[in-house]
Write a protein that holds these residues in place. Sequence first.
Motif, short mmCIF file in Angstrom:
data_model
loop_
_atom_site.label_atom_id
_atom_site.label_comp_id
_atom_site.label_asym_id
_atom_site.label_seq_id
_atom_site.Cartn_x
_atom_site.Cartn_y
_atom_site.Cartn_z
N GLN A 34 -16.87 -13.17 44.52
CA GLN A 34 -17.12 -13.77 43.36
C GLN A 34 -15.77 -14.14 42.61
N ARG A 35 -14.63 -13.71 43.31
CA ARG A 35 -13.49 -14.27 42.72
C ARG A 35 -13.19 -15.90 43.19
N GLN A 36 -13.73 -16.05 44.43
CA GLN A 36 -13.61 -17.29 44.99
C GLN A 36 -14.58 -18.16 44.28
N ALA A 37 -15.77 -17.67 44.00
CA ALA A 37 -16.66 -18.45 43.14
C ALA A 37 -16.15 -18.99 41.83
N ALA A 38 -15.32 -17.93 41.08
CA ALA A 38 -14.85 -18.30 39.78
C ALA A 38 -13.64 -19.24 40.22
N MET A 39 -12.96 -19.32 41.25
CA MET A 39 -12.04 -20.26 41.50
C MET A 39 -12.44 -21.56 41.66
N THR A 40 -13.69 -21.33 42.39
CA THR A 40 -14.26 -22.86 42.76
C THR A 40 -14.90 -23.68 41.44
N LEU A 41 -15.19 -22.96 40.74
CA LEU A 41 -15.61 -23.37 39.36
C LEU A 41 -14.62 -23.88 38.39
N GLN A 42 -13.41 -22.92 38.36
CA GLN A 42 -12.03 -23.64 37.53
C GLN A 42 -12.07 -25.01 38.19
N ASP A 43 -12.14 -24.93 39.83
CA ASP A 43 -11.60 -26.41 40.44
C ASP A 43 -12.85 -27.53 39.66
N SER A 91 -9.45 -13.18 53.62
CA SER A 91 -9.54 -14.15 52.40
C SER A 91 -8.10 -14.71 52.57
N ARG A 92 -7.99 -16.07 51.87
CA ARG A 92 -6.62 -16.66 51.64
C ARG A 92 -5.58 -15.99 50.88
N ALA A 93 -6.01 -14.74 50.19
CA ALA A 93 -5.22 -14.00 49.36
C ALA A 93 -4.08 -13.45 49.97
N VAL A 140 0.65 -24.78 37.21
CA VAL A 140 0.33 -23.33 37.61
C VAL A 140 -0.69 -23.19 38.63
N CYS A 141 -1.67 -23.94 38.79
CA CYS A 141 -2.66 -23.78 39.85
C CYS A 141 -1.78 -23.83 41.24
N GLY A 142 -1.12 -25.00 41.24
CA GLY A 142 -0.02 -25.45 42.53
C GLY A 142 0.99 -24.27 42.51
N SER A 143 1.48 -23.49 41.49
CA SER A 143 2.67 -22.78 42.04
C SER A 143 2.13 -21.21 42.35
N CYS A 144 0.79 -20.89 41.87
CA CYS A 144 0.25 -19.79 42.20
C CYS A 144 -0.15 -19.96 43.50
N HIS A 145 -0.78 -20.88 44.00
CA HIS A 145 -1.49 -21.02 45.29
C HIS A 145 -0.02 -21.12 46.25
N LYS A 146 0.86 -21.56 45.85
CA LYS A 146 2.12 -21.74 46.89
C LYS A 146 2.63 -20.38 46.92
N TYR A 148 1.05 -17.25 46.22
CA TYR A 148 0.15 -15.99 46.58
C TYR A 148 -1.16 -16.43 47.37
N ARG A 149 -1.26 -17.62 47.93
CA ARG A 149 -2.47 -18.10 48.70
C ARG A 149 -1.94 -18.57 50.06
N GLN A 150 -2.86 -18.28 51.00
CA GLN A 150 -2.31 -18.61 52.22
C GLN A 150 -2.65 -20.23 52.47
C1 HEC Z 1 -2.65 -16.49 39.34
C2 HEC Z 1 -2.84 -17.35 40.68
C3 HEC Z 1 -3.85 -18.38 40.93
C4 HEC Z 1 -3.81 -19.39 39.72
C5 HEC Z 1 -3.17 -19.77 38.66
C6 HEC Z 1 -5.00 -20.27 40.53
N1 HEC Z 1 -5.03 -19.84 41.50
FE1 HEC Z 1 -6.94 -20.72 42.90
N2 HEC Z 1 -6.50 -19.12 44.15
C7 HEC Z 1 -5.60 -18.24 44.07
C8 HEC Z 1 -5.63 -17.41 45.21
C9 HEC Z 1 -5.04 -15.91 45.57
C10 HEC Z 1 -6.77 -17.79 45.99
C11 HEC Z 1 -7.34 -17.40 47.21
C12 HEC Z 1 -8.57 -16.42 47.12
C13 HEC Z 1 -9.10 -15.97 48.22
O1 HEC Z 1 -9.00 -16.44 49.28
O2 HEC Z 1 -9.96 -14.91 47.72
C14 HEC Z 1 -7.10 -19.26 45.35
C15 HEC Z 1 -8.32 -20.01 45.68
C16 HEC Z 1 -8.73 -21.09 45.13
C17 HEC Z 1 -9.66 -22.06 45.46
C18 HEC Z 1 -10.61 -21.62 46.84
C19 HEC Z 1 -11.77 -21.00 46.61
C20 HEC Z 1 -12.59 -20.53 47.71
O3 HEC Z 1 -13.64 -20.81 47.72
O4 HEC Z 1 -12.06 -20.15 48.71
C21 HEC Z 1 -9.83 -23.10 44.82
C22 HEC Z 1 -10.62 -24.21 44.73
C23 HEC Z 1 -8.78 -22.79 43.80
N3 HEC Z 1 -8.19 -21.64 43.76
C24 HEC Z 1 -8.58 -23.36 42.53
C25 HEC Z 1 -7.75 -23.25 41.52
C26 HEC Z 1 -7.46 -24.30 40.39
C27 HEC Z 1 -8.31 -25.50 40.07
C28 HEC Z 1 -6.63 -23.41 39.39
C29 HEC Z 1 -5.94 -24.07 38.18
C30 HEC Z 1 -7.10 -24.44 37.31
C31 HEC Z 1 -6.16 -22.28 40.26
N4 HEC Z 1 -7.04 -22.25 41.47
C32 HEC Z 1 -5.29 -21.54 39.62
C33 HEC Z 1 -4.76 -17.94 42.99
C34 HEC Z 1 -4.37 -18.80 41.80
#
Ligand code: HEC
Length: 152
Positions: A34-43, A91-93, A140-146, A148-150
């Motif tokens: 679910q968190r990955q789905a939310a992240m995918t929709l942010q993207d 996961s990549r967290a 911020v997307c970039g700095s958090c990924h750098k 906290y994301r593998q």
């Molecule tokens: C607070 C930290 C944080 C922020 C801010 C953040 N991300 Fe992420 N994002 C993560 C982490 C951690 C993961 C890995 C999650 C996992 O593998 O479960 C991730 C994963 C992703 C993925 C891969 C999802 C998948 O299906 O595995 C995408 C796409 C993504 N982020 C896009 C974005 C975009 C676009 C933004 C900005 C609008 C953003 N993220 C902001 C922490 C963040």
Amino acid sequence: MNMKFVAAGLALALGVGFTVDAVAQGKPETMVKQRQAAMTLQDKYFGPLGAMARGKAPYNASVVARNAGYLEILTKLAWDGFAPETANVKSRALPEIYKDTAGFNAEIEKLQAGVAKLVAAAKSSNESAAKAAIGDIGKVCGSCHKKYRQSR
Ligand code: HEC
């Protein structure tokens, strides 16, 4: 139905932020999906705005306004999925998320602050302010990924 009451309930529901109510959540594997789905929709809804801010796509105020509204909600959804009980799910967290909660939360707050600025800029049809906010959000997307994301 009393609309004032509904609005207050909604504000309360949205205002709880990213504190975790473990009881109300599903299995760790489900939470990760679910968190990955939310992240995918942010993207999905941020990506086109990034292209506009970089001049790679023509600026489209109505898409900016619509996506800003979506992002206002979407950028609230992923965080309660980073609960400690998900730490052992593949996961990549990175483990730092659970060690440096304050740092992770600071990134979340920066993201939400950037989106609030974008929403305000979109409402006042301020293209340059919107582009600046989009730039901040992208950072911020970039700095958090750098941090906290593998990386792959
Ligand atoms: C607070 C930290 C944080 C922020 C801010 C953040 N991300 Fe992420 N994002 C993560 C982490 C951690 C993961 C890995 C999650 C996992 O593998 O479960 C991730 C994963 C992703 C993925 C891969 C999802 C998948 O299906 O595995 C995408 C796409 C993504 N982020 C896009 C974005 C975009 C676009 C933004 C900005 C609008 C953003 N993220 C902001 C922490 C963040």
